[in-house]
Design a protein around this motif. Structure first.
Motif, PDB file in Angstrom:
ATOM      1  N   PRO A  87       0.831  -1.212   0.000  1.00  0.00           N
ATOM      2  CA  PRO A  87       0.000   0.000   0.000  1.00  0.00           C
ATOM      3  C   PRO A  87       0.863   1.260   0.000  1.00  0.00           C
ATOM      4  CG  PRO A  87      -0.014  -1.038   2.153  1.00  0.00           C
ATOM      5  CD  PRO A  87       0.737  -1.955   1.254  1.00  0.00           C
ATOM      6  N   ARG A  88       0.262   2.340  -0.391  1.00  0.00           N
ATOM      7  CA  ARG A  88       0.948   3.639  -0.326  1.00  0.00           C
ATOM      8  C   ARG A  88       0.045   4.593   0.446  1.00  0.00           C
ATOM      9  NH1 ARG A  88       4.810   1.367  -0.920  1.00  0.00           N
ATOM     10  NH2 ARG A  88       6.217   1.260  -2.702  1.00  0.00           N
ATOM     11  N   ILE A  89       0.638   5.183   1.449  1.00  0.00           N
ATOM     12  CA  ILE A  89      -0.136   6.104   2.292  1.00  0.00           C
ATOM     13  C   ILE A  89       0.547   7.455   2.279  1.00  0.00           C
ATOM     14  CG2 ILE A  89      -0.930   6.599   4.646  1.00  0.00           C
ATOM     15  CD1 ILE A  89      -0.218   3.087   4.097  1.00  0.00           C
ATOM     16  N   LEU A  90      -0.247   8.465   2.000  1.00  0.00           N
ATOM     17  CA  LEU A  90       0.291   9.823   1.975  1.00  0.00           C
ATOM     18  C   LEU A  90       0.119  10.460   3.354  1.00  0.00           C
ATOM     19  CD1 LEU A  90       1.322  12.313   0.359  1.00  0.00           C
ATOM     20  CD2 LEU A  90      -1.075  12.891  -0.045  1.00  0.00           C
ATOM     21  N   ILE A  91       1.201  11.041   3.853  1.00  0.00           N
ATOM     22  CA  ILE A  91       1.093  11.808   5.092  1.00  0.00           C
ATOM     23  C   ILE A  91       1.360  13.272   4.787  1.00  0.00           C
ATOM     24  CG2 ILE A  91       2.113  12.238   7.370  1.00  0.00           C
ATOM     25  CD1 ILE A  91       2.727   9.373   7.621  1.00  0.00           C
ATOM     26  N   LEU A  92       0.396  14.103   5.115  1.00  0.00           N
ATOM     27  CA  LEU A  92       0.615  15.543   5.020  1.00  0.00           C
ATOM     28  C   LEU A  92       0.836  16.031   6.444  1.00  0.00           C
ATOM     29  CD1 LEU A  92      -2.226  16.256   2.461  1.00  0.00           C
ATOM     30  CD2 LEU A  92       0.226  16.327   1.987  1.00  0.00           C
ATOM     31  N   ALA A  93       2.079  16.394   6.738  1.00  0.00           N
ATOM     32  CA  ALA A  93       2.431  16.694   8.130  1.00  0.00           C
ATOM     33  C   ALA A  93       2.747  18.174   8.293  1.00  0.00           C
ATOM     34  CB  ALA A  93       3.642  15.870   8.554  1.00  0.00           C
ATOM     35  N   CYS A  94       2.161  18.775   9.284  1.00  0.00           N
ATOM     36  CA  CYS A  94       2.431  20.180   9.606  1.00  0.00           C
ATOM     37  C   CYS A  94       3.918  20.353   9.918  1.00  0.00           C
ATOM     38  CB  CYS A  94       1.595  20.609  10.800  1.00  0.00           C
ATOM     39  SG  CYS A  94       2.173  22.127  11.552  1.00  0.00           S
ATOM     40  N   GLU A  95       4.544  21.305   9.277  1.00  0.00           N
ATOM     41  CA  GLU A  95       5.996  21.460   9.432  1.00  0.00           C
ATOM     42  C   GLU A  95       6.389  21.986  10.809  1.00  0.00           C
ATOM     43  OE1 GLU A  95       7.347  24.391   6.622  1.00  0.00           O
ATOM     44  OE2 GLU A  95       6.450  26.018   7.770  1.00  0.00           O
ATOM     45  N   ASN A  96       5.412  22.512  11.550  1.00  0.00           N
ATOM     46  CA  ASN A  96       5.744  23.101  12.839  1.00  0.00           C
ATOM     47  C   ASN A  96       5.878  22.060  13.939  1.00  0.00           C
ATOM     48  OD1 ASN A  96       5.636  26.020  12.158  1.00  0.00           O
ATOM     49  ND2 ASN A  96       3.603  25.412  11.504  1.00  0.00           N
ATOM     50  N   ASP A  97       4.977  21.123  13.982  1.00  0.00           N
ATOM     51  CA  ASP A  97       4.992  20.141  15.058  1.00  0.00           C
ATOM     52  C   ASP A  97       5.075  18.704  14.563  1.00  0.00           C
ATOM     53  OD1 ASP A  97       4.848  22.165  16.859  1.00  0.00           O
ATOM     54  OD2 ASP A  97       3.231  21.285  18.025  1.00  0.00           O
ATOM     55  N   ALA A  98       4.205  18.345  13.622  1.00  0.00           N
ATOM     56  CA  ALA A  98       4.106  16.939  13.228  1.00  0.00           C
ATOM     57  C   ALA A  98       5.378  16.472  12.497  1.00  0.00           C
ATOM     58  CB  ALA A  98       2.875  16.721  12.354  1.00  0.00           C
ATOM     59  N   TYR A  99       5.867  17.301  11.571  1.00  0.00           N
ATOM     60  CA  TYR A  99       7.055  16.872  10.820  1.00  0.00           C
ATOM     61  C   TYR A  99       8.281  16.768  11.732  1.00  0.00           C
ATOM     62  CZ  TYR A  99       9.692  16.032   6.529  1.00  0.00           C
ATOM     63  OH  TYR A  99      10.449  15.448   5.545  1.00  0.00           O
ATOM     64  N   PRO A 100       8.501  17.728  12.635  1.00  0.00           N
ATOM     65  CA  PRO A 100       9.568  17.536  13.627  1.00  0.00           C
ATOM     66  C   PRO A 100       9.370  16.273  14.462  1.00  0.00           C
ATOM     67  CG  PRO A 100       8.843  19.807  13.667  1.00  0.00           C
ATOM     68  CD  PRO A 100       7.940  19.090  12.719  1.00  0.00           C
ATOM     69  N   ALA A 101       8.120  15.968  14.789  1.00  0.00           N
ATOM     70  CA  ALA A 101       7.875  14.753  15.564  1.00  0.00           C
ATOM     71  C   ALA A 101       8.273  13.521  14.767  1.00  0.00           C
ATOM     72  CB  ALA A 101       6.410  14.679  15.990  1.00  0.00           C
ATOM     73  N   LEU A 102       7.992  13.548  13.479  1.00  0.00           N
ATOM     74  CA  LEU A 102       8.414  12.428  12.613  1.00  0.00           C
ATOM     75  C   LEU A 102       9.941  12.337  12.585  1.00  0.00           C
ATOM     76  CD1 LEU A 102       5.927  12.899   9.643  1.00  0.00           C
ATOM     77  CD2 LEU A 102       6.081  10.870  11.081  1.00  0.00           C
ATOM     78  N   ASP A 103      10.589  13.494  12.476  1.00  0.00           N
ATOM     79  CA  ASP A 103      12.057  13.516  12.486  1.00  0.00           C
ATOM     80  C   ASP A 103      12.603  12.965  13.796  1.00  0.00           C
ATOM     81  OD1 ASP A 103      12.260  14.515   9.988  1.00  0.00           O
ATOM     82  OD2 ASP A 103      12.958  16.514  10.559  1.00  0.00           O
ATOM     83  N   MET A 104      11.954  13.370  14.884  1.00  0.00           N
ATOM     84  CA  MET A 104      12.409  12.917  16.199  1.00  0.00           C
ATOM     85  C   MET A 104      12.232  11.414  16.344  1.00  0.00           C
ATOM     86  SD  MET A 104      13.482  15.496  17.978  1.00  0.00           S
ATOM     87  CE  MET A 104      13.109  15.473  19.701  1.00  0.00           C
ATOM     88  N   ALA A 105      11.153  10.898  15.757  1.00  0.00           N
ATOM     89  CA  ALA A 105      10.946   9.449  15.786  1.00  0.00           C
ATOM     90  C   ALA A 105      12.154   8.787  15.135  1.00  0.00           C
ATOM     91  CB  ALA A 105       9.654   9.081  15.070  1.00  0.00           C
ATOM     92  N   GLY A 106      12.616   9.384  14.017  1.00  0.00           N
ATOM     93  CA  GLY A 106      13.794   8.853  13.349  1.00  0.00           C
ATOM     94  C   GLY A 106      15.034   8.963  14.221  1.00  0.00           C
ATOM     95  N   LEU A 107      15.168  10.119  14.850  1.00  0.00           N
ATOM     96  CA  LEU A 107      16.330  10.362  15.709  1.00  0.00           C
ATOM     97  C   LEU A 107      16.399   9.327  16.825  1.00  0.00           C
ATOM     98  CD1 LEU A 107      18.386  12.703  15.540  1.00  0.00           C
ATOM     99  CD2 LEU A 107      17.151  13.780  17.411  1.00  0.00           C
ATOM    100  N   GLN A 108      15.236   8.894  17.289  1.00  0.00           N
ATOM    101  CA  GLN A 108      15.204   7.897  18.352  1.00  0.00           C
ATOM    102  C   GLN A 108      15.169   6.476  17.807  1.00  0.00           C
ATOM    103  OE1 GLN A 108      11.904   8.931  20.939  1.00  0.00           O
ATOM    104  NE2 GLN A 108      13.283  10.214  22.116  1.00  0.00           N
ATOM    105  N   ARG A 109      15.281   6.369  16.497  1.00  0.00           N
ATOM    106  CA  ARG A 109      15.275   5.080  15.799  1.00  0.00           C
ATOM    107  C   ARG A 109      13.999   4.283  16.069  1.00  0.00           C
ATOM    108  NH1 ARG A 109      19.227   7.796  14.902  1.00  0.00           N
ATOM    109  NH2 ARG A 109      21.273   7.039  14.199  1.00  0.00           N
ATOM    110  N   LEU A 110      12.874   5.030  16.198  1.00  0.00           N
ATOM    111  CA  LEU A 110      11.591   4.335  16.271  1.00  0.00           C
ATOM    112  C   LEU A 110      11.225   3.989  14.838  1.00  0.00           C
ATOM    113  CD1 LEU A 110       9.802   6.901  18.598  1.00  0.00           C
ATOM    114  CD2 LEU A 110      10.861   4.749  19.275  1.00  0.00           C
ATOM    115  N   THR A 111      10.759   2.783  14.623  1.00  0.00           N
ATOM    116  CA  THR A 111      10.462   2.421  13.234  1.00  0.00           C
ATOM    117  C   THR A 111       8.977   2.606  12.957  1.00  0.00           C
ATOM    118  OG1 THR A 111      10.090   0.142  13.868  1.00  0.00           O
ATOM    119  CG2 THR A 111      12.302   0.721  13.139  1.00  0.00           C
ATOM    120  N   TYR A 112       8.686   2.921  11.708  1.00  0.00           N
ATOM    121  CA  TYR A 112       7.293   2.884  11.248  1.00  0.00           C
ATOM    122  C   TYR A 112       7.261   2.360   9.828  1.00  0.00           C
ATOM    123  CZ  TYR A 112       8.268   7.741   9.560  1.00  0.00           C
ATOM    124  OH  TYR A 112       8.792   8.848   8.974  1.00  0.00           O
TER     125      TYR A 112
END
Lengths: 751, 206
Positions: free
Chosen positions: A616-641
């Motif tokens: 499947p392909r899922i599009l995420i439209l993430a707010c650059e102020n909070d949601a996108y940083p949160a996604l980045d932080m998930a990466g920084l903590q090596r949380l997988t999705y």
């Protein structure tokens, strides 16, 4: 456009080269991304790597750069190239760090990276390097409305920083409420004794400051324009109207006291029952001597009633009166009790409180008053009768008994009521009624105009929007001085209840924000929160249907209408959130580097596997102020999705145009998830109303989806805070599982 | 009403807080209580007495003289010092409680028959007689304080311990006859009398 030359640079550092096939990514950029120059580098953000790009820009005519490396939030300084459009493909935080380890995932990891390269290339093709607002505003002067402690402090702060200030004060004297005060709550160590207000010294400083132009006995009859070019008409007592051009405005209009006559159950209006302001006047008259009542009798016993008409506890117990705590009253009563004790230690002073709250260093002051013998009784006062011996009936909350005491004087600690002008909701309904010919509404409209502070000529109404309880809108934690009127900053008790110390701090903060606003406006840049942004909205008016959605939905009142009802953008007022772009049904509004096309082309660039591949392909439209940083932080903590998602940062969920959703679903995406900030009264949206607007729009999209034969669950809107890094990973995985159960989108293969 | 009590009432009229500040050990701290209730929550004997320190302090401020001085609360204090350690306002609560107990005792307002007070009295009387505590007489006085029948019952209940102490040489039955005394018995008694005189003078109770 013949001169455009597109280049892609792929970084293989930070382990990207180990896990991903960089050669394949280069091929994608060349063949599918159609990039004229494609290069990879083992350490792109190093001086050498950046020089490689700079050299291509300078000597090879490269105008558009796609950088496939880390998140756009990382290395932003290194990868800033003036007058060059730059897109970023997020291979590190977006792919490498969030896709599960192991050879099993090599294929999906590589597919994800390839899609991000395709998206980056597609985006940069539609981008232009923003040139800045050509209509650069000129004025760097700052107007301060209100000449009390807050206003004077703001004016001096701005003047000391080198800015010209215009100070408008309604009365004939600077100082405001502080003029009526004997002393103020201590603000210096050891915080033990009430201190002089210093209002006269401050007023003298303001009057003597060559950079501050004073308008006493003056009110604003009209404020027009935008940051950097406000034009204020200032009506003087004589009837003359002065005109001042200013760059930004600090509104420090303070507060009034809650009317005593609304508190009859607490003796309001009766003899020898006063409020704190009343006591302050008595103390000022006594000037350190024995405080005397109106009838001339010396006060030997006094009871202070805290929270009178506040915190929904005015004695009615039905949530009437003020619902909030005014914050300063406990310390103020303590101060006033010490007036009595300092003059005569034998005066009985009792403070009846339910919760004594002394913010800041107030605990020291509280202790100091206790040492002087001020009695603090935890009690709920039920009834006060004025007269020669005022009877105070109360329930002692420690001893759990109903009892009463007599006092020569009762002081009610009533709350602060903000002076914030017209309530815009009331204004809008009144204006609508007045336009339809309602005479009463017409009268009400002119009455409202009289209480207006700023008299803005904005289409949204004459004052700034109010938040809870009539205070000027502001975000308590994230951006306290920002209002929804760009370049107009609220300071002091008009913003939230506070004491003098906080108000002065507030005023300094608001003055600094005003300085930022004029500096940005004169450079053609946006104000908070995209303070560096040179882009501004442009409308292709020939396609406009005059539907007014952009003018109505703009959270900042940046868009007016001309006589033909076309939108007129006041670029200096614009915060660049793109809510207008998201609102526009015919998609004529765009920014140079952010438009329906820049995002739409990314959505379409993703390679959608057919339904039999079970990817499947899922599009995420993430707010650059909070949601996108949160996604980045998930990466920084090596949380997988899940590696099936493709995330695109948006300026605000408010900028999401429904065309992106329909485009995505039409091209065979299995779902679209939007991640934005918290909405509502305790909003966290950086553009205040953006995420709310997105929710509202998406609530209407369900029917359209059903008509397309799609489940409404395929489009989701989620609230994500910047700290929600663990939550985003779970949200994504849960959503992917849900979509798997639903099965592939029936639209696959038609796109 | 004792003479001292009448004088105190006349002197301070309705201002009990001032009376406490002037006469009770560490009494000037009472006004500094901020009614947080940490002392009440920390007291191991909390459920067993009439008023917590928090309430006692509030009652003092509210002028509830008879109730405070007649309360059993300060007599129940075991001096564990939990409240002092935890009080965020650093009130010497244990000391204030003892000060209040002492003051109410002197004014003759302390609750009659309160066991802690009785023991304290017996202990003191026992001590000042000879300058030494006579443990046997002290124990017996305790057993028989509520009458002869109850005294016999108490003694029978404790006989095992008594015999054990005797066997171990920790209790001398001959102490019942006079018992041992300190070298200068009358000197000690004079010293105590003088101290009492000084204290009474200081507290204006003489």
């Amino acid at each position: 456009m013949a001169d455009n030359k597109f280049a892609a640079y792929i970084c293989s550092g930070c382990g990207i080269g180990d896990k991903l096939n960089v050669g394949a990514l280069e091929k994608i950029a060349t063949k599918e991304g159609k990039m004229a120059v494609v290069k990879s580098h083992p350490f792109l953000c190093s001086t050498e790597g950046v020089d490689l790009i700079k050299n291509d820009i300078a000597n090879d005519g490269v105008t558009h750069v796609c950088i496939a490396a880390c998140s756009r939030r990382a290395k932003a300084e290194a990868f800033t190239f003036p007058e060059t459009a730059v897109s970023r493909a997020n291979l590190r935080e977006g792919v490498l760090w969030v896709v599960a380890e192991g050879a099993d995932h090599d294929e999906v990891r590589q597919e994800m990276a390839e899609d991000y390269v395709r998206m980056g290339c597609a985006e940069v093709k539609k981008m232009m390097s923003p040139a800045g607002n050509p209509d650069k505003a000129q004025s760097k002067r700052i107007m301060v409305v209100g000449g009390g402690m807050s206003g004077m402090t703001a004016a001096l702060a701005a003047a000391d920083a080198g800015y010209e200030v215009v100070l408008v004060e309604k009365t004939g004297k600077l100082g405001g409420f502080a003029n009526n005060m004997l002393k103020r709550v201590p603000f210096n160590a050891p915080h033990a004794e009430a201190q002089p207000t210093g209002v006269e010294e401050l007023a003298a400083k303001v009057t003597g400051n060559a950079k501050i132009k004073l308008h006493l006995n003056s009110t604003l009859t009209e404020t027009a324009g935008a940051p950097g070019r406000f034009v204020a008409k200032i009506a003087q007592e004589s009837g003359a109207v002065a005109e001042e051009t200013v760059g930004a405005i600090v509104q420090a209009t303070g507060f009034t006291t809650y009317p005593l006559d609304k508190l009859p159950e607490l003796g309001g209006g009766q003899a020898n029952v006063v409020d704190q302001a009343g006591l302050e006047a008595m103390a000022k008259a006594a000037n350190g001597g024995a405080i005397k009542r109106a009838d001339g009798k010396e006060v030997k016993s006094v009871v202070f009633v805290q929270c009178a008409g506040q915190r929904g506890s005015g004695g009615n117990g039905d949530g009437s009166h003020l619902e909030y705590c005014s914050g300063h009253c406990c310390a103020t009563s303590i101060k006033q009790a010490t007036y009595f004790k300092d003059a005569n230690p034998d005066v009985d002073t009792v403070v009846m409180y339910q919760d004594l709250r002394v913010p800041g260093m107030g605990e020291d002051f509280y202790r100091s008053a206790q040492k002087k013998g001020v009695i603090f009784t935890k009690a709920k006062v039920n009834k006060v009768a004025g007269g020669d011996a005022c009877k105070v009936e109360f329930k002692d909350l420690i001893l759990d008994e109903d009892t009463a005491t007599d006092a020569d004087l009762v002081v009610l600690a009533t709350g602060q009521v903000p002076v914030s002008g017209v309530n815009l909701d009331e204004w809008t309904t009144t204006v609508t009624a007045a336009e339809s010919g309602d005479e009463a509404a017409k009268e009400k409209k002119s009455a409202l105009q009289k209480i207006s502070v700023l008299n803005l000529n904005y289409r949204q109404g004459p004052d700034m929007p109010q938040f809870k309880y009539g205070f000027a809108d502001s975000h308590f934690i994230c951006f306290p001085y920002e209002t929804r009127r760009t370049g107009i900053y609220a300071a002091g008790p008009t913003r939230r209840p506070m004491d003098m110390f906080q108000a002065q701090e507030d005023a300094t903060g608001a003055a600094m924000k005003a300085i930022q606003a004029v500096e940005n406006a004169t450079r053609g840049r946006a104000a908070h929160p995209r303070a560096w942004d040179l882009s501004f909205p442009k409308a292709r008016l020939e396609g406009c249907t005059q539907c007014k959605r952009c003018t109505v939905e703009c959270p900042f009142g940046a868009i007016d209408e001309d006589e033909k009802r076309f939108p007129v953008f006041n670029e200096q007022r614009c915060r660049r959130c793109g809510t207008c772009m998201g609102a526009c049904p015919v998609r004529v509004i765009s920014f140079e580097n952010y438009s329906c096309d820049t995002v739409g082309s990314q959505i379409k660039a993703v390679n959608i596997p057919d339904e039999f591949e079970e990817k499947p392909r899922i599009l995420i439209l993430a707010c650059e102020n909070d949601a996108y940083p949160a996604l980045d932080m998930a990466g920084l903590q090596r949380l997988t999705y899940s590696a099936y998602v493709r995330a695109i940062p948006v300026r605000c969920l408010g900028s999401v145009n429904t065309i992106w959703i329909t485009d995505a679903l039409n091209s065979g995406y299995d779902g679209v998830m939007m991640m934005g900030c918290k909405k509502g009264d305790d909003y966290q949206c950086h553009f205040v109303k953006g995420s709310e607007m997105a929710y509202y729009r998406m609530s209407k999209i369900g029917d359209t989806l059903k008509q397309l034969g799609l489940e409404p669950e395929r489009v989701q809107t989620q609230e994500v805070a910047i700290t929600d890094n663990a939550k985003v990973a779970k949200l994504i995985d849960d959503y992917v599982a849900q979509l798997n159960e639903m099965g592939p989108s029936p639209m696959k293969g038609f796109g | 009403m004792s003479n001292a009590n009448q004088q105190a009432v006349a002197k301070y009229k309705n201002n009990f807080l001032k009376e406490v500040e002037a006469n009770v050990e560490e009494g000037h701290w009472v006004k500094m209580c901020m009614q947080c209730g940490v002392c009440a929550g920390s007291c191991p004997l909390g459920p067993h007495w009439e008023h917590s320190p928090q309430k006692i302090f509030m009652m003092i401020r509210a002028g509830k003289r008879e109730e405070v001085l007649g309360s059993d609360s300060m007599w129940m204090c075991t001096s564990c010092y939990n409240c002092i350690v935890r009080c965020p306002r650093k009130l010497p609560i244990t000391h204030i409680m003892h000060g209040l107990a002492n003051y109410s005792h002197r004014l003759g307002l302390a609750p009659k028959g309160q066991p802690t007070r009785e023991i304290a009295k017996l202990f003191w009387d026992n001590l000042v007689k000879t300058g030494r505590v006579n443990e046997l007489k002290f124990s017996l006085a305790m057993y028989f304080k509520d009458g002869f029948g109850q005294g016999v019952k108490n003694a029978m209940a404790m006989q095992g311990i008594g015999l054990g102490l005797m066997k171990a040489g920790r209790l001398n039955p001959m102490e019942i006859f006079g018992g041992h005394v300190c070298k200068d018995k009358s000197g000690v008694q004079k010293m105590i009398a003088k101290a009492r005189e000084i204290e009474d003078r200081r507290k204006s109770l003489a």
